[in-house]
Motif scaffolding. Structure first.
Motif, PDB file in Angstrom:
ATOM      1  N   ASP A  83       0.829  -1.203   0.000  1.00 49.58           N
ATOM      2  CA  ASP A  83       0.000   0.000   0.000  1.00 49.58           C
ATOM      3  C   ASP A  83       0.864   1.254   0.000  1.00 49.58           C
ATOM      4  O   ASP A  83       0.518   2.255  -0.629  1.00 49.58           O
ATOM      5  CB  ASP A  83      -0.935   0.014   1.208  1.00 49.58           C
ATOM      6  CG  ASP A  83      -1.882  -1.172   1.221  1.00 49.58           C
ATOM      7  OD1 ASP A  83      -2.412  -1.525   0.152  1.00 49.58           O
ATOM      8  OD2 ASP A  83      -2.085  -1.745   2.309  1.00 49.58           O
ATOM      9  N   LEU A  84       1.984   1.197   0.706  1.00 44.95           N
ATOM     10  CA  LEU A  84       2.895   2.337   0.713  1.00 44.95           C
ATOM     11  C   LEU A  84       3.539   2.522  -0.661  1.00 44.95           C
ATOM     12  O   LEU A  84       3.781   3.650  -1.092  1.00 44.95           O
ATOM     13  CB  LEU A  84       3.949   2.172   1.800  1.00 44.95           C
ATOM     14  CG  LEU A  84       3.414   2.219   3.236  1.00 44.95           C
ATOM     15  CD1 LEU A  84       4.544   1.982   4.233  1.00 44.95           C
ATOM     16  CD2 LEU A  84       2.707   3.528   3.528  1.00 44.95           C
ATOM     17  N   VAL A  85       3.787   1.434  -1.355  1.00 46.90           N
ATOM     18  CA  VAL A  85       4.298   1.523  -2.725  1.00 46.90           C
ATOM     19  C   VAL A  85       3.246   2.182  -3.619  1.00 46.90           C
ATOM     20  O   VAL A  85       3.564   3.053  -4.438  1.00 46.90           O
ATOM     21  CB  VAL A  85       4.689   0.123  -3.267  1.00 46.90           C
ATOM     22  CG1 VAL A  85       5.007   0.177  -4.752  1.00 46.90           C
ATOM     23  CG2 VAL A  85       5.860  -0.438  -2.477  1.00 46.90           C
ATOM     24  N   THR A  86       2.003   1.801  -3.440  1.00 50.55           N
ATOM     25  CA  THR A  86       0.910   2.425  -4.199  1.00 50.55           C
ATOM     26  C   THR A  86       0.817   3.909  -3.877  1.00 50.55           C
ATOM     27  O   THR A  86       0.673   4.741  -4.780  1.00 50.55           O
ATOM     28  CB  THR A  86      -0.428   1.727  -3.890  1.00 50.55           C
ATOM     29  OG1 THR A  86      -0.314   0.340  -4.224  1.00 50.55           O
ATOM     30  CG2 THR A  86      -1.577   2.340  -4.668  1.00 50.55           C
ATOM     31  N   LEU A  87       0.935   4.260  -2.601  1.00 49.71           N
ATOM     32  CA  LEU A  87       0.908   5.661  -2.202  1.00 49.71           C
ATOM     33  C   LEU A  87       2.065   6.419  -2.850  1.00 49.71           C
ATOM     34  O   LEU A  87       1.888   7.545  -3.326  1.00 49.71           O
ATOM     35  CB  LEU A  87       0.968   5.786  -0.679  1.00 49.71           C
ATOM     36  CG  LEU A  87       1.025   7.216  -0.131  1.00 49.71           C
ATOM     37  CD1 LEU A  87      -0.219   8.017  -0.546  1.00 49.71           C
ATOM     38  CD2 LEU A  87       1.171   7.190   1.384  1.00 49.71           C
ATOM     39  N   ALA A  88       3.246   5.818  -2.875  1.00 47.15           N
ATOM     40  CA  ALA A  88       4.405   6.458  -3.514  1.00 47.15           C
ATOM     41  C   ALA A  88       4.102   6.757  -4.983  1.00 47.15           C
ATOM     42  O   ALA A  88       4.436   7.837  -5.488  1.00 47.15           O
ATOM     43  CB  ALA A  88       5.637   5.564  -3.397  1.00 47.15           C
ATOM     44  N   GLY A  89       3.447   5.827  -5.660  1.00 49.81           N
ATOM     45  CA  GLY A  89       3.067   6.040  -7.058  1.00 49.81           C
ATOM     46  C   GLY A  89       2.057   7.167  -7.205  1.00 49.81           C
ATOM     47  O   GLY A  89       2.138   7.979  -8.138  1.00 49.81           O
ATOM     48  N   GLU A  90       1.114   7.240  -6.281  1.00 51.78           N
ATOM     49  CA  GLU A  90       0.111   8.320  -6.313  1.00 51.78           C
ATOM     50  C   GLU A  90       0.763   9.682  -6.074  1.00 51.78           C
ATOM     51  O   GLU A  90       0.416  10.668  -6.721  1.00 51.78           O
ATOM     52  CB  GLU A  90      -0.981   8.071  -5.268  1.00 51.78           C
ATOM     53  CG  GLU A  90      -1.848   6.865  -5.553  1.00 51.78           C
ATOM     54  CD  GLU A  90      -2.694   7.027  -6.802  1.00 51.78           C
ATOM     55  OE1 GLU A  90      -3.170   8.145  -7.067  1.00 51.78           O
ATOM     56  OE2 GLU A  90      -2.864   6.030  -7.525  1.00 51.78           O
ATOM     57  N   LEU A  91       1.708   9.727  -5.134  1.00 55.93           N
ATOM     58  CA  LEU A  91       2.427  10.976  -4.870  1.00 55.93           C
ATOM     59  C   LEU A  91       3.222  11.400  -6.105  1.00 55.93           C
ATOM     60  O   LEU A  91       3.248  12.580  -6.464  1.00 55.93           O
ATOM     61  CB  LEU A  91       3.359  10.814  -3.666  1.00 55.93           C
ATOM     62  CG  LEU A  91       2.683  10.668  -2.306  1.00 55.93           C
ATOM     63  CD1 LEU A  91       3.685  10.183  -1.257  1.00 55.93           C
ATOM     64  CD2 LEU A  91       2.050  11.988  -1.879  1.00 55.93           C
ATOM     65  N   GLN A  92       3.862  10.444  -6.755  1.00 54.62           N
ATOM     66  CA  GLN A  92       4.627  10.722  -7.975  1.00 54.62           C
ATOM     67  C   GLN A  92       3.713  11.260  -9.071  1.00 54.62           C
ATOM     68  O   GLN A  92       4.038  12.231  -9.748  1.00 54.62           O
ATOM     69  CB  GLN A  92       5.334   9.450  -8.448  1.00 54.62           C
ATOM     70  CG  GLN A  92       6.054   9.582  -9.771  1.00 54.62           C
ATOM     71  CD  GLN A  92       7.330  10.379  -9.679  1.00 54.62           C
ATOM     72  OE1 GLN A  92       7.982  10.392  -8.650  1.00 54.62           O
ATOM     73  NE2 GLN A  92       7.695  11.042 -10.755  1.00 54.62           N
ATOM     74  N   ALA A  93       2.546  10.622  -9.236  1.00 55.30           N
ATOM     75  CA  ALA A  93       1.602  11.072 -10.265  1.00 55.30           C
ATOM     76  C   ALA A  93       1.087  12.479  -9.981  1.00 55.30           C
ATOM     77  O   ALA A  93       0.914  13.285 -10.901  1.00 55.30           O
ATOM     78  CB  ALA A  93       0.432  10.089 -10.357  1.00 55.30           C
ATOM     79  N   ARG A  94       0.864  12.798  -8.725  1.00 58.58           N
ATOM     80  CA  ARG A  94       0.304  14.104  -8.352  1.00 58.58           C
ATOM     81  C   ARG A  94       1.340  15.213  -8.357  1.00 58.58           C
ATOM     82  O   ARG A  94       1.107  16.305  -8.841  1.00 58.58           O
ATOM     83  CB  ARG A  94      -0.346  14.011  -6.965  1.00 58.58           C
ATOM     84  CG  ARG A  94      -0.825  15.320  -6.375  1.00 58.58           C
ATOM     85  CD  ARG A  94      -2.025  15.865  -7.132  1.00 58.58           C
ATOM     86  NE  ARG A  94      -2.546  17.052  -6.497  1.00 58.58           N
ATOM     87  CZ  ARG A  94      -2.289  18.299  -6.903  1.00 58.58           C
ATOM     88  NH1 ARG A  94      -1.527  18.497  -7.946  1.00 58.58           N
ATOM     89  NH2 ARG A  94      -2.802  19.315  -6.273  1.00 58.58           N
ATOM     90  N   TYR A  95       2.526  14.925  -7.789  1.00 57.38           N
ATOM     91  CA  TYR A  95       3.522  15.973  -7.568  1.00 57.38           C
ATOM     92  C   TYR A  95       4.772  15.849  -8.435  1.00 57.38           C
ATOM     93  O   TYR A  95       5.650  16.701  -8.368  1.00 57.38           O
ATOM     94  CB  TYR A  95       3.944  16.008  -6.098  1.00 57.38           C
ATOM     95  CG  TYR A  95       2.794  16.255  -5.158  1.00 57.38           C
ATOM     96  CD1 TYR A  95       2.109  17.467  -5.169  1.00 57.38           C
ATOM     97  CD2 TYR A  95       2.381  15.288  -4.255  1.00 57.38           C
ATOM     98  CE1 TYR A  95       1.046  17.702  -4.300  1.00 57.38           C
ATOM     99  CE2 TYR A  95       1.332  15.518  -3.382  1.00 57.38           C
ATOM    100  CZ  TYR A  95       0.669  16.718  -3.410  1.00 57.38           C
ATOM    101  OH  TYR A  95      -0.372  16.948  -2.557  1.00 57.38           O
ATOM    102  N   GLY A  96       4.881  14.787  -9.207  1.00 57.11           N
ATOM    103  CA  GLY A  96       6.062  14.607 -10.053  1.00 57.11           C
ATOM    104  C   GLY A  96       7.309  14.363  -9.219  1.00 57.11           C
ATOM    105  O   GLY A  96       7.259  13.831  -8.118  1.00 57.11           O
ATOM    106  N   ASP A  97       8.432  14.796  -9.764  1.00 57.96           N
ATOM    107  CA  ASP A  97       9.722  14.562  -9.115  1.00 57.96           C
ATOM    108  C   ASP A  97       9.960  15.445  -7.902  1.00 57.96           C
ATOM    109  O   ASP A  97      10.951  15.267  -7.202  1.00 57.96           O
ATOM    110  CB  ASP A  97      10.859  14.783 -10.119  1.00 57.96           C
ATOM    111  CG  ASP A  97      10.855  13.742 -11.223  1.00 57.96           C
ATOM    112  OD1 ASP A  97      10.321  12.638 -10.994  1.00 57.96           O
ATOM    113  OD2 ASP A  97      11.376  14.036 -12.315  1.00 57.96           O
ATOM    114  N   ARG A  98       9.060  16.382  -7.662  1.00 58.56           N
ATOM    115  CA  ARG A  98       9.243  17.279  -6.519  1.00 58.56           C
ATOM    116  C   ARG A  98       9.141  16.535  -5.196  1.00 58.56           C
ATOM    117  O   ARG A  98       9.721  16.955  -4.197  1.00 58.56           O
ATOM    118  CB  ARG A  98       8.213  18.411  -6.559  1.00 58.56           C
ATOM    119  CG  ARG A  98       8.395  19.308  -7.784  1.00 58.56           C
ATOM    120  CD  ARG A  98       7.336  20.356  -7.843  1.00 58.56           C
ATOM    121  NE  ARG A  98       6.043  19.713  -8.120  1.00 58.56           N
ATOM    122  CZ  ARG A  98       4.889  20.350  -8.129  1.00 58.56           C
ATOM    123  NH1 ARG A  98       4.840  21.634  -7.859  1.00 58.56           N
ATOM    124  NH2 ARG A  98       3.772  19.719  -8.407  1.00 58.56           N
TER     125      ARG A  98
END
Length: 111
Positions: A55-70
């Protein structure tokens, strides 16, 4: 996030980022069935939300999709020991995201 018209910079705040992260978490939790858990700054990923590592891996992907490399979740947790990860709160993540988004390196002028 709000934008300053004078400077053209992005200013993230805790409330906006908390709403974003809570929305991401609700999508993840919804995979297990409807969940009406209150998600706030003191909510823990493991104890309160019962998230697993996937689930944390999924969250990491969601954060990447929303905020990009920032915002890089893997870098954020890389220096934490297991106990810190288990005790990780939504608020600690929100604070990290806000710091990343408001960092001078992430301003439009820096890009």
């Amino acid at each position: 996030m709000s934008t300053s018209e004078q400077t053209g910079t992005i200013h993230a705040d805790d409330g906006a980022v908390l709403a974003d992260v809570a929305g991401m978490l609700r999508v993840i939790l919804d995979e297990y069935g409807p969940d009406d858990t209150e998600i706030g700054m003191d909510t823990t990923f493991t104890g309160d939300l019962e998230l697993e590592s996937i689930d944390l891996v999924t969250l990491a992907g969601e954060l990447q999709a929303r905020y990009g490399d920032r915002v890089n979740f893997a870098e954020f947790v890389a220096d934490m020991d297991l106990e810190e990860i288990i005790a990780l709160t939504v608020g600690r993540l929100v604070t990290h995201v806000v710091m990343c988004l408001n960092s001078p390196e992430n301003s439009p002028e820096a890009g």
